[in-house]
Design an enzyme around this catalytic site. Structure first.
Site, PDB file in Angstrom:
ATOM      1  N   HIS A  91       0.873  -1.182   0.000  1.00  0.00           N
ATOM      2  CA  HIS A  91       0.000   0.000   0.000  1.00  0.00           C
ATOM      3  C   HIS A  91       0.909   1.232   0.000  1.00  0.00           C
ATOM      4  O   HIS A  91       1.959   1.214   0.643  1.00  0.00           O
ATOM      5  CB  HIS A  91      -0.849   0.070   1.282  1.00  0.00           C
ATOM      6  N   CYS A 113      -2.220   2.869   9.174  1.00  0.00           N
ATOM      7  CA  CYS A 113      -3.241   1.930   8.706  1.00  0.00           C
ATOM      8  C   CYS A 113      -4.465   1.944   9.609  1.00  0.00           C
ATOM      9  O   CYS A 113      -5.577   1.686   9.165  1.00  0.00           O
ATOM     10  CB  CYS A 113      -2.693   0.499   8.678  1.00  0.00           C
TER      11      CYS A 113
HETATM   12  N1  ARG Z   1      -3.905  -7.136   6.540  1.00  0.00           N
HETATM   13  C1  ARG Z   1      -4.251  -5.925   5.882  1.00  0.00           C
HETATM   14  C2  ARG Z   1      -4.198  -6.105   4.383  1.00  0.00           C
HETATM   15  O1  ARG Z   1      -3.274  -6.746   3.933  1.00  0.00           O
HETATM   16  C3  ARG Z   1      -3.357  -4.805   6.318  1.00  0.00           C
HETATM   17  C4  ARG Z   1      -3.776  -3.469   5.805  1.00  0.00           C
HETATM   18  C5  ARG Z   1      -2.860  -2.368   6.213  1.00  0.00           C
HETATM   19  N2  ARG Z   1      -3.418  -1.116   5.948  1.00  0.00           N
HETATM   20  C6  ARG Z   1      -2.808  -0.085   5.346  1.00  0.00           C
HETATM   21  N3  ARG Z   1      -3.411   1.058   5.300  1.00  0.00           N
HETATM   22  N4  ARG Z   1      -1.637  -0.238   4.768  1.00  0.00           N
HETATM   23  O2  ARG Z   1      -5.028  -5.642   3.647  1.00  0.00           O
END
Ligand code: ARG
Length: 284
Positions: free
Chosen positions: A177, A275
């Protein structure tokens, strides 16, 4: 003398009041793997996750920020990562549409929360994971693609909010991300500042970032490994992972106040402070 000072060194850092949305990790666990940080065979401690999350939540409240809470839904362990729930710019809510089925119900759940709170919501046609991949910096929106968010959503978003959307390609699966590879430190349009980890981006995107933010903080491998770029800044105070020591030092040098908050338990799901924090931007 003054000519030798860079523009950012002379900037007086100022906190501005923020409104955030968060989700207590009551149902937190790692029961599937959709990013390289997740390992279903590793034990997760839900109570510790809640404790760490509470510290983050209290930090924002202590700083005078407003924090709304969305009810956690059983069976959606990643719902704690509220940043992925939507993108809110100029009071417009662009819903999230998740890449993986495991998280799909979170999109409508967050959208419903905003509708109930009186916001105008727009249901996304294209796949996008909210503020995980869409970051507001000054007047522009930086938008990641490569792992989760489809590039087509960048156009959809630009049309919706009438802002320039700059697409950035992510190439390292650990930084899947945009908010794991780039942190917005100052969003003031007259002196925007970001920190980023160049190795997470394609060469073309690195060139673009260097041209847009010549004074950016360049994160080290150590900062990136600790998910230190998953930081939240209110313009002066910055919450970040304790392991991001190089970034913390650089922030201090640039007039910010870094605050380490341990989110190690939530890192098992591949997330950190940012996150867990969705910013609600009601006006420009
Ligand atoms: N386990 C989640 C996923 O892989 C983690 C998300 C993390 N969020 C972020 N804003 N980077 O989607």
């Amino acid at each position: 003398m003054t000519e030798t000072l860079t523009a950012t060194a002379t900037v007086e850092r100022a906190s501005t009041p923020r409104r955030y949305l968060m989700c207590r990790p009551e149902h937190y666990t790692v029961s599937y793997e959709i990013n390289p940080w997740m390992d279903v065979t590793r034990f997760t401690d839900r109570d510790l996750a809640v404790q760490q999350w509470e510290t983050l939540y209290r930090t924002y409240l202590d700083w005078g920020h407003a924090v709304d809470l969305i009810d956690p839904i059983p069976g959606l362990p990643d719902m704690v990562y509220a940043a992925n729930g939507a993108t809110v710019v100029d009071g417009v809510v662009y819903s999230a549409r998740f890449r993986y089925a495991e998280r799909a119900p979170e999109g409508p759940a967050y959208e419903q929360w905003f509708a109930d709170a009186g916001f105008t919501t727009r249901t996304a046609r294209e796949i996008n994971e909210g503020e995980g991949d869409i970051l507001a910096v000054g007047d522009v929106l930086l938008a990641g693609y490569g792992f989760r968010t489809d590039r087509a959503s960048h156009g959809e978003l630009a049309e919706l909010v009438g802002r320039e959307v700059v697409s950035l390609e992510l190439v390292n699966p650990h930084y899947y991300h945009l908010d794991t590879a780039l942190a917005v430190l100052d969003s003031d349009a007259s002196h925007p500042l970001v920190a980023y980890y160049p190795a997470a981006f394609s060469e073309e995107s690195r060139t673009l970032l260097a041209a847009m933010y010549s004074d950016a903080i360049i994160a080290t491998d150590r900062d990136a490994d600790a998910l230190g770029l998953n930081a939240v800044s209110d313009g002066r105070r910055v919450v970040l992972a304790p392991g991001a020591v190089d970034l913390a030092a650089e922030l201090r040098a640039r007039g910010f106040e870094p605050h380490a908050v341990d989110t190690s338990e939530l890192l098992k799901g591949g997330g950190g402070a940012k996150c867990c924090t969705l910013e609600i931007r009601e006006s420009r």
